[in-house]
Design an enzyme around this catalytic site. Structure first.
Site: not given
Lengths: 95, 487
Positions: B79, B154, B178
């Site tokens: 990420k 996210s 997330s």
């Protein structure tokens, strides 16, 4: 909780966020709506309760005060938007 | 070997160790698939093909020397809020569009130490604030199961990349859901470890009392392997606990006979999609069939306050954490003025997107004079109530079972203009961050061709039990073997 334009500008200033007139209106509506949804918190009976700031309570964590190498100045400054003489360059603080 | 990009970590490791495939071959195959399919999915912020092949060669050398860790030579996507030395780390924000970290995050160091192969950085909602990747300052990721739908957020890029076989596994971060919500939306496994289990050193801070890094994988075994590699104490993150890290793969096959599974009724009502509920009920029956003792009398009565408490606490912490973006040390900087305050305010006005600004303002308001007691302090006390709910429930249960999300993935654009509706998609996941306990989302069926996520919640540091239950369920169901058509 209905926020006013003035309150929105005040919050933006506290957060040092520049804000356009159009955004004042948009954020006023959206933040008012969000805060109305927060009102439910007032129904919770928290009499006598301690606040929780962190979920897995550890004791204070100490470390030895030892010197260790840090990043080199050129590595630290590599991402700087402005630099001069091995320093970050900023606008004058005092006029 | 056909389609090596489809391999799991444990499958790839077996082949690498036996020299049936080299890391270079595996990496090239993954990159080839990734470069073609990501034009549609758009999971990656950037693809790091060159450095990946270098790492693969180093991995092959390590394997030849008999040093094959389960992650050696296996491709991973990280990420874009975890610092990667020399590789741009944007955090999904224009503020950090050109930020090249001078050091690696702790988890990245750990992966590099065993010669993992990073093939890319994953798209995400800006500063991890969002549930769909629509808040990314750059582009929206598409759900591999239906390209018109969001992948969740996210960590939507991480989850979509794993679902589309663009990587063998990924790392995500989870502040209110997330990792788990996008894992649920994309039909993969996503674990948020206990607060303090994995170091956040080098993770761009969002809400420091809630943030945690975890694995997103194709199956539960892989999840245990990745957790083994990234868990543990790190003196640079003083919230990490000095507890020993067990071998999480050991307990997987112990079965779940007699295990006490609680189903909190508060998580199965209000605004839930009927078909999601049916899938969750079927999963609960399956756990019962596997020998678990299901208890439906468990109650978490303060669940109704979770969303409100979270959206005071997280933005408050964010407003403090994001004060560092001042256009001086790194990041976007407005330079068209000689006035210091104007430069600062315009840097933040133009550098941050709408959702980030909304949350900074919300947090600033909740912490400001006159409102602190009514909002921030009240939310912290409600946090105590919610924590007690869980402590109470875990007196009679080993784990809790809930849906990961009240619905399956929604359409791109559907909730983009309605922050409160967007926030509601995390209603089942955020109490877990509030209490710091671990939670995992595993695939539990489909509704209209879109995956349903089952969330398992355990006590602090009970990841072994969580993975054990997740494994038993996974091995008795077909869900993890079904791939999206696009992959």
């Amino acid at each position: 909780m209905k926020l006013t334009d003035e309150e929105i500008r005040h919050i933006a200033r506290l957060a040092r966020l520049g804000i356009s007139d159009a955004d004042v209106e948009k954020f006023r509506e959206q933040l008012s709506n969000i805060l109305e949804n927060m009102d439910i918190l007032q129904q919770a009976d928290t009499t006598g309760l301690e606040p929780t700031s962190q979920s897995v309570a550890l004791e204070n964590i100490y470390r030895e005060d030892e010197t260790a190498p840090s990043l080199a100045a050129d590595e630290v400054l590599a991402n700087a938007p402005g630099q001069e003489d091995n320093s970050f360059k900023v606008n004058a603080v005092l006029e | 070997m056909n389609d090596p990009h489809r391999l799991t970590i444990h499958e790839a490791h077996a082949l690498l160790k036996d020299k049936k495939i080299s890391s270079a071959e595996l990496t090239r195959a993954v990159l080839k698939h990734l470069e073609s399919i990501d034009k549609k999915v758009r999971a990656c912020m950037r693809i790091t093909a060159e450095t990946a092949l270098e790492s693969a060669r180093a991995a092959d050398k390590a394997i030849a020397e008999g040093k094959a860790h389960p992650l050696t030579g296996v491709p991973v996507i990280i990420k874009d809020n975890m610092c990667t030395k020399g590789v741009t780390t944007t955090c999904g924000s224009k503020m950090l569009e050109n930020f090249v970290p001078p050091y690696d995050a702790h988890v990245v160091e750990k992966l590099k130490a065993v010669n993992a192969v990073m093939v890319g950085k994953a798209n995400m909602d800006e500063f991890a604030m969002g549930s769909s990747t629509e808040n990314s300052a750059f582009f929206t990721t598409h759900n591999p199961w239906n390209l018109d739908c969001v992948p969740g957020g996210s960590s939507g890029g991480s989850a979509a990349s794993v679902a589309a076989d663009e990587t063998i596994y990924a790392l995500g971060s989870d502040t209110g859901g997330s990792i788990r919500q996008p894992a649920g939306f994309c039909g993969v496994v996503g674990l948020k470890p206990t607060y303090g289990r994995v170091s956040r050193f080098g993770l761009v801070a969002f809400a420091s009392s809630l943030d945690q890094i975890g694995p997103i994988t194709k199956d539960v075994t892989d999840c245990a392997i990745v957790l083994n590699a990234i868990a543990g104490h790190d003196k640079r993150d003083s919230t990490t606990v000095p507890l020993k890290v067990p071998d999480y793969t050991k307990a997987l096959k112990s079965g779940i006979k007699g295990l006490r599974v609680g189903v909190p009724s508060e998580y199965l009502v209000e605004g839930m999609q009927a078909e999601v509920r049916q899938a969750i009920e079927a999963a609960i029956r399956q756990l019962e069939k596997l020998g678990a003792k299901v208890d439906r009398s468990v109650s978490l009565p303060n669940t109704k306050y979770g969303l409100a408490a979270y959206y005071i606490l997280a933005p408050s912490e964010a407003s403090a954490n994001l004060a560092r973006y001042d256009g001086v040390k790194y990041g976007y900087s407005y330079r068209e003025t000689t006035n210091m305050w104007e430069a600062l305010e315009k840097t933040r006005q133009f550098g941050f997107g709408a959702e980030v600004k909304r949350r900074i303002m919300l947090g600033t308001y909740a912490l400001s004079a006159g409102y602190y007691d009514a909002y921030y302090l009240k939310a912290q006390k409600v946090r105590t109530l919610i924590k007690r709910d869980f402590e109470q429930a875990f007196q009679s249960c080993d784990i809790l079972v809930t849906p990961t999300s009240p619905t399956v993935a929604f359409k791109i654009g559907e909730k983009a203009d309605d922050p409160v509706q967007m926030y509601l998609s995390d209603v089942c996941t955020l109490p877990i961050n509030i209490t710091g306990v671990p939670g995992i989302s595993i695939p539990a069926g489909f509704v209209d061709g879109l995956p349903v996520g089952l969330q398992l919640i355990g006590k602090h540091f009970s990841e072994e039990t969580l993975l054990q239950v997740a494994y038993a369920y996974e091995q008795s169901t077909p869900w993890h073997t079904i791939k999206p058509a696009i992959a």
